[in-house]
Design a protein around this motif. Structure first.
Motif, mmCIF file in Angstrom:
data_model
loop_
_atom_site.group_PDB
_atom_site.id
_atom_site.type_symbol
_atom_site.label_atom_id
_atom_site.label_comp_id
_atom_site.label_asym_id
_atom_site.label_seq_id
_atom_site.Cartn_x
_atom_site.Cartn_y
_atom_site.Cartn_z
ATOM 1 N N SER A 2 0.422 -0.923 0.078
ATOM 2 C CA SER A 2 -0.018 0.364 0.064
ATOM 3 C C SER A 2 0.584 1.465 -0.244
ATOM 4 O O SER A 2 0.310 2.154 -0.459
ATOM 5 C CB SER A 2 -0.732 0.014 1.157
ATOM 6 N N ILE A 58 8.005 0.942 1.253
ATOM 7 C CA ILE A 58 9.177 -0.179 0.502
ATOM 8 C C ILE A 58 7.857 -0.899 0.036
ATOM 9 O O ILE A 58 8.814 -0.929 -1.655
ATOM 10 C CB ILE A 58 10.202 -0.624 1.367
ATOM 11 N N THR A 86 10.376 6.598 4.940
ATOM 12 C CA THR A 86 8.733 5.679 4.610
ATOM 13 C C THR A 86 7.730 6.113 5.301
ATOM 14 O O THR A 86 8.939 6.913 6.859
ATOM 15 C CB THR A 86 9.141 4.861 4.603
ATOM 16 N N TYR A 108 10.115 -4.472 18.553
ATOM 17 C CA TYR A 108 10.211 -4.775 17.201
ATOM 18 C C TYR A 108 11.427 -5.086 16.593
ATOM 19 O O TYR A 108 11.505 -5.670 15.957
ATOM 20 C CB TYR A 108 10.372 -3.171 16.948
ATOM 21 N N ARG A 114 -3.575 -3.679 3.152
ATOM 22 C CA ARG A 114 -5.059 -3.975 4.055
ATOM 23 C C ARG A 114 -5.852 -3.301 4.356
ATOM 24 O O ARG A 114 -6.985 -3.912 4.328
ATOM 25 C CB ARG A 114 -3.778 -4.096 5.194
#
Ligand code: NAP
Length: 255
Positions: free
Chosen positions: A18, A21, A205, A168, A43
């Motif tokens: 969407s 990257i 991003t 993460y 999604r």
């Protein structure tokens, strides 16, 4: 020689396309005449740039819905691909989450909570291995293929000298282990496939935006640059690279 040059008409799947990257990979593949069909997953219906791109490339770009925390959606999307093309040659899993509103990476143990840790693992690790489970029939063919997952250097245990970002980091470490395991099983079930995890470098991003302040400009890559660099790494892969963790410059990273 790139594995793509050995294939007559290659089919690709970009998961998490969407934005960021993943969307960059879709654009790159649409410009590559060796690629026949590009499947791209999103999604949320607000994936407007991807959906507009599909309108402009109605025969080559097909968009499918996958939230990787929903195994039924993974099954249904891959069933549709199977019914249309039967084989895939390049799959890049670009899904990842680092922050989202109140959901922020933990600076210290006192910030840990079960719900957030679970979300990191569901999206960043488990989604990838569920994809691997359902991709088997699409990789079970006699042509070369690559299954690449975008991981992160912060998931390297050996390279961790800074701490923080518990969920993460550990979810990317788990992704690396999952994909190493997949590479060993695919060596038997899909012997022509190469499974790798890739560190993209810090890329401009949504994911990195709140954390870019201390990144020197030459170390902050544009999406186009990252995708070109990762694509170059992917094109140079050989069978004995399967199960490895590569950085954007082609060097192997420590586990
Ligand atoms: N940017 C960096 O500096 C950097 C550095 C190291 C590693 N990475 C990794 O690179 C990959 C791509 O990240 P990015 O920088 O391009 O970030 P991004 O722009 O935030 O893109 C993340 C993608 O993951 C999708 N996604 C999130 N949760 C999902 C779910 N549950 N199911 C399906 N898709 C989901 C997003 O979809 P929505 O649009 O619907 O949210 C979006 O397409 C990630 O794995 C990330 O961890 C990035």
């Amino acid at each position: 020689m790139s594995f793509l040059n050995q294939i007559n008409s290659a089919n690709a799947l970009i998961v998490g396309a969407s934005q960021g990257i993943g969307l960059g990979f879709v654009k790159k593949l649409l410009d590559d005449s060796r690629i026949n069909k590009v499947y791209a997953t999103y999604r949320n219906p607000d994936a407007t740039e991807l959906l507009t791109l599909a309108k402009n490339h109605p025969t080559r770009l097909i968009c499918l819905v996958i939230d990787v925390t929903n195994e039924t959606q993974i099954t249904e999307a891959l069933e549709q691909i199977k019914s249309e093309v039967k084989t895939l040659h390049l799959v890049v899993n670009c899904v990842g989450v680092l922050h989202d509103g109140d959901f922020q990476p933990e600076k210290s143990l006192k910030h840990l909570n079960l719900e957030n840790l679970t979300r990191y693992f569901q999206v960043n690790s488990i989604g990838g291995v569920l994809l691997a489970k359902h991709l088997v029939p699409l990789f079970k063919h006699q042509e070369a293929s690559v299954f690449a997952s975008i991981s992160a250097k912060v998931g390297s245990i050996g390279d961790n000298n800074l701490g923080g970002w518990y969920g993460y980091r550990a979810s990317k470490t788990a992704l690396n282990m999952f994909m190493r395991n997949v590479s060993l099983e695919y060596a038997r079930s899909c012997p022509k496939n190469i499974v790798v995890t890739l560190h993209p470098g810090t890329t401009d991003t949504r994911l990195s935006r709140p954390f870019q302040a201390n990144v020197p400009p030459e170390k902050l890559f544009s999406i186009e640059r990252t995708v070109s660099q990762l694509f170059e790494v992917i094109e140079k892969l050989e069978k004995n690279d399967s199960g490895q963790f590569f950085s954007w410059d082609g060097n192997k990273l420590p586990w």
